[in-house]
Design a protein around this motif. Structure first.
Motif, PDB file in Angstrom:
ATOM      1  N   THR A   1       7.126 -14.394  -5.389  1.00  0.00           N
ATOM      2  CA  THR A   1       6.836 -15.195  -4.285  1.00  0.00           C
ATOM      3  C   THR A   1       7.135 -14.373  -3.089  1.00  0.00           C
ATOM      4  N   SER A   2       7.199 -13.104  -2.958  1.00  0.00           N
ATOM      5  CA  SER A   2       7.457 -12.319  -2.016  1.00  0.00           C
ATOM      6  C   SER A   2       6.174 -11.899  -1.560  1.00  0.00           C
ATOM      7  N   TYR A   3       5.069 -12.282  -2.265  1.00  0.00           N
ATOM      8  CA  TYR A   3       3.644 -11.919  -1.971  1.00  0.00           C
ATOM      9  C   TYR A   3       2.785 -12.913  -1.630  1.00  0.00           C
ATOM     10  N   ARG A   4       3.419 -13.863  -1.445  1.00  0.00           N
ATOM     11  CA  ARG A   4       2.591 -15.251  -0.845  1.00  0.00           C
ATOM     12  C   ARG A   4       1.872 -14.927   0.481  1.00  0.00           C
ATOM     13  N   GLY A   5       0.593 -15.476   0.520  1.00  0.00           N
ATOM     14  CA  GLY A   5      -0.236 -15.072   1.457  1.00  0.00           C
ATOM     15  C   GLY A   5      -1.003 -14.130   1.465  1.00  0.00           C
ATOM     16  N   VAL A   6      -0.875 -13.051   0.280  1.00  0.00           N
ATOM     17  CA  VAL A   6      -1.652 -11.809   0.172  1.00  0.00           C
ATOM     18  C   VAL A   6      -1.935 -11.945  -1.218  1.00  0.00           C
ATOM     19  N   VAL A   7      -3.076 -10.847  -1.708  1.00  0.00           N
ATOM     20  CA  VAL A   7      -3.448 -10.954  -3.138  1.00  0.00           C
ATOM     21  C   VAL A   7      -2.753  -9.740  -3.660  1.00  0.00           C
ATOM     22  N   PRO A   8      -1.900 -10.001  -4.603  1.00  0.00           N
ATOM     23  CA  PRO A   8      -1.129  -8.643  -5.314  1.00  0.00           C
ATOM     24  C   PRO A   8      -2.025  -8.394  -6.544  1.00  0.00           C
ATOM     25  N   MET A   9      -2.343  -6.937  -6.529  1.00  0.00           N
ATOM     26  CA  MET A   9      -2.981  -6.277  -7.671  1.00  0.00           C
ATOM     27  C   MET A   9      -1.891  -5.345  -8.158  1.00  0.00           C
ATOM     28  N   ILE A  10      -1.326  -5.676  -9.476  1.00  0.00           N
ATOM     29  CA  ILE A  10      -0.116  -5.105  -9.926  1.00  0.00           C
ATOM     30  C   ILE A  10      -0.557  -4.130 -11.119  1.00  0.00           C
ATOM     31  N   PHE A  11      -0.272  -2.752 -11.004  1.00  0.00           N
ATOM     32  CA  PHE A  11      -0.389  -1.798 -12.021  1.00  0.00           C
ATOM     33  C   PHE A  11       0.927  -1.095 -12.446  1.00  0.00           C
ATOM     34  N   PHE A  12       0.967  -0.866 -13.751  1.00  0.00           N
ATOM     35  CA  PHE A  12       2.304  -0.449 -14.243  1.00  0.00           C
ATOM     36  C   PHE A  12       1.923   1.142 -14.656  1.00  0.00           C
ATOM     37  N   GLY A  13       3.064   2.063 -14.260  1.00  0.00           N
ATOM     38  CA  GLY A  13       2.713   3.380 -14.458  1.00  0.00           C
ATOM     39  C   GLY A  13       3.856   4.238 -14.286  1.00  0.00           C
ATOM     40  N   PHE A  14       3.480   5.543 -14.238  1.00  0.00           N
ATOM     41  CA  PHE A  14       4.652   6.619 -13.847  1.00  0.00           C
ATOM     42  C   PHE A  14       4.124   7.704 -13.113  1.00  0.00           C
ATOM     43  N   THR A  15       5.015   8.124 -12.121  1.00  0.00           N
ATOM     44  CA  THR A  15       4.628   9.327 -11.405  1.00  0.00           C
ATOM     45  C   THR A  15       4.095  10.367 -11.847  1.00  0.00           C
ATOM     46  N   GLN A  16       4.739  10.952 -13.192  1.00  0.00           N
ATOM     47  CA  GLN A  16       4.136  12.213 -13.837  1.00  0.00           C
ATOM     48  C   GLN A  16       2.898  12.054 -14.648  1.00  0.00           C
ATOM     49  N   CYS A  17       2.338  10.680 -14.313  1.00  0.00           N
ATOM     50  CA  CYS A  17       1.190  10.602 -15.347  1.00  0.00           C
ATOM     51  C   CYS A  17       0.084  11.462 -15.002  1.00  0.00           C
ATOM     52  N   PRO A  18      -0.359  12.152 -15.971  1.00  0.00           N
ATOM     53  CA  PRO A  18      -1.458  13.058 -15.682  1.00  0.00           C
ATOM     54  C   PRO A  18      -2.917  12.758 -15.176  1.00  0.00           C
ATOM     55  N   ALA A  19      -3.261  11.375 -15.501  1.00  0.00           N
ATOM     56  CA  ALA A  19      -4.769  11.104 -15.277  1.00  0.00           C
ATOM     57  C   ALA A  19      -4.941   9.592 -15.101  1.00  0.00           C
ATOM     58  N   VAL A  20      -4.373   8.610 -16.124  1.00  0.00           N
ATOM     59  CA  VAL A  20      -4.517   7.259 -15.792  1.00  0.00           C
ATOM     60  C   VAL A  20      -4.114   6.606 -14.733  1.00  0.00           C
ATOM     61  N   CYS A  21      -2.796   6.937 -14.137  1.00  0.00           N
ATOM     62  CA  CYS A  21      -2.105   6.294 -13.191  1.00  0.00           C
ATOM     63  C   CYS A  21      -2.916   6.722 -11.936  1.00  0.00           C
ATOM     64  N   PRO A  22      -3.062   8.068 -11.376  1.00  0.00           N
ATOM     65  CA  PRO A  22      -3.688   8.665 -10.090  1.00  0.00           C
ATOM     66  C   PRO A  22      -5.536   8.084 -10.112  1.00  0.00           C
ATOM     67  N   THR A  23      -5.972   7.813 -11.415  1.00  0.00           N
ATOM     68  CA  THR A  23      -7.039   7.477 -11.455  1.00  0.00           C
ATOM     69  C   THR A  23      -7.154   6.039 -10.800  1.00  0.00           C
ATOM     70  N   ALA A  24      -6.292   5.219 -11.325  1.00  0.00           N
ATOM     71  CA  ALA A  24      -6.156   3.790 -11.050  1.00  0.00           C
ATOM     72  C   ALA A  24      -5.697   3.574  -9.399  1.00  0.00           C
ATOM     73  N   LEU A  25      -4.989   4.282  -8.984  1.00  0.00           N
ATOM     74  CA  LEU A  25      -4.559   4.157  -7.641  1.00  0.00           C
ATOM     75  C   LEU A  25      -5.839   4.611  -6.893  1.00  0.00           C
ATOM     76  N   ALA A  26      -6.424   5.748  -7.065  1.00  0.00           N
ATOM     77  CA  ALA A  26      -7.710   6.122  -6.437  1.00  0.00           C
ATOM     78  C   ALA A  26      -8.581   4.955  -6.340  1.00  0.00           C
ATOM     79  N   ARG A  27      -8.967   4.327  -7.518  1.00  0.00           N
ATOM     80  CA  ARG A  27      -9.831   3.060  -7.494  1.00  0.00           C
ATOM     81  C   ARG A  27      -9.397   2.260  -6.730  1.00  0.00           C
ATOM     82  N   ALA A  28      -7.975   2.061  -6.648  1.00  0.00           N
ATOM     83  CA  ALA A  28      -7.798   0.861  -5.761  1.00  0.00           C
ATOM     84  C   ALA A  28      -7.905   1.220  -4.199  1.00  0.00           C
ATOM     85  N   VAL A  29      -7.698   2.328  -3.806  1.00  0.00           N
ATOM     86  CA  VAL A  29      -8.045   2.877  -2.333  1.00  0.00           C
ATOM     87  C   VAL A  29      -9.593   2.494  -2.204  1.00  0.00           C
TER      88      VAL A  29
END
Length: 201
Positions: free
Chosen positions: A60-88
């Motif tokens: 409910t904190s995100y009412r009025g916007v469209v939340p796109m949620i992704f699960f990961g971790f900061t030391q992820c070598p490829a999947v997470c940075p690729t997903a966040l770069a795609r989001a950009v």
């Protein structure tokens, strides 16, 4: 050159494919071209996690916007940075409507992903991106609520994580709409996200 999608272009293509009134279909039901439609699925409604500033966040904190949620971790070598770069790229392709997209990165590794580390990590991609974290128990409960798989994989004297690489999209009223697989391009995601925004506007 990559094109920037507009709502008008999306709706135009949908009208050609749909013609719901003539076919007897529900004209209010969104029609997504690429993502998996989760409109009739209930999940992720009760999570309570914290942002790097210590504020409790829930759906409910995100009412009025469209939340796109992704699960990961900061030391992820490829999947997470690729997903966040795609989001950009997705935000850019959506033009001004990209300002209504709230990218949310939920860590699966709260033992190593401190608030400071998380904040710096997501904002290195885009200053508007938000990170969330919880205790080990809260993390497990949230992942279960979304149907997200993850497990520790030993790696030398440390570990890495194997995890689901799907992004989940809610509309501005908090209704689950899409799951975006890692195989989709930024352009494909942007087109379906614009459809989500149009349906609930």
């Amino acid at each position: 050159m990559k094109s920037v999608f507009s709502r008008r272009a999306v709706l135009g293509s949908l009208s050609v494919l749909g013609l719901g009134l003539l076919t007897g279909c529900d004209s209010n039901k969104p029609s997504f071209k690429y993502a998996k439609d989760l409109s009739n699925t209930i999940m992720g409604r009760s999570f309570k996690l914290k942002d790097p500033q210590g504020e409790t966040r829930m759906l409910t904190s995100y009412r009025g916007v469209v939340p796109m949620i992704f699960f990961g971790f900061t030391q992820c070598p490829a999947v997470c940075p690729t997903a966040l770069a795609r989001a950009v790229q997705i935000k850019k392709l959506m033009g001004r409507d990209g300002d209504r997209l709230q990218v949310i990165f939920i860590t699966l590794d709260p033992e190593r992903d401190t608030p400071k580390v998380l904040d710096a990590y997501v904002k290195a991609f885009d200053p508007s991106f938000q990170a969330l974290y919880g205790t080990l128990e809260q993390t497990a409960a949230t992942a279960k609520e979304f149907g997200v798989f993850y497990e520790k994989i030993p790696s030398g004297d440390t570990y890495t994580l194997s995890h689901t690489a799907t992004s989940y999209v809610y509309d501005s009223l908090g209704i689950l709409r899409l799951s975006l697989s890692a195989s989709l391009t930024a352009q494909e995601c942007a087109e379906d996200l614009l459809t989500v925004m149009e349906v609930r506007s």
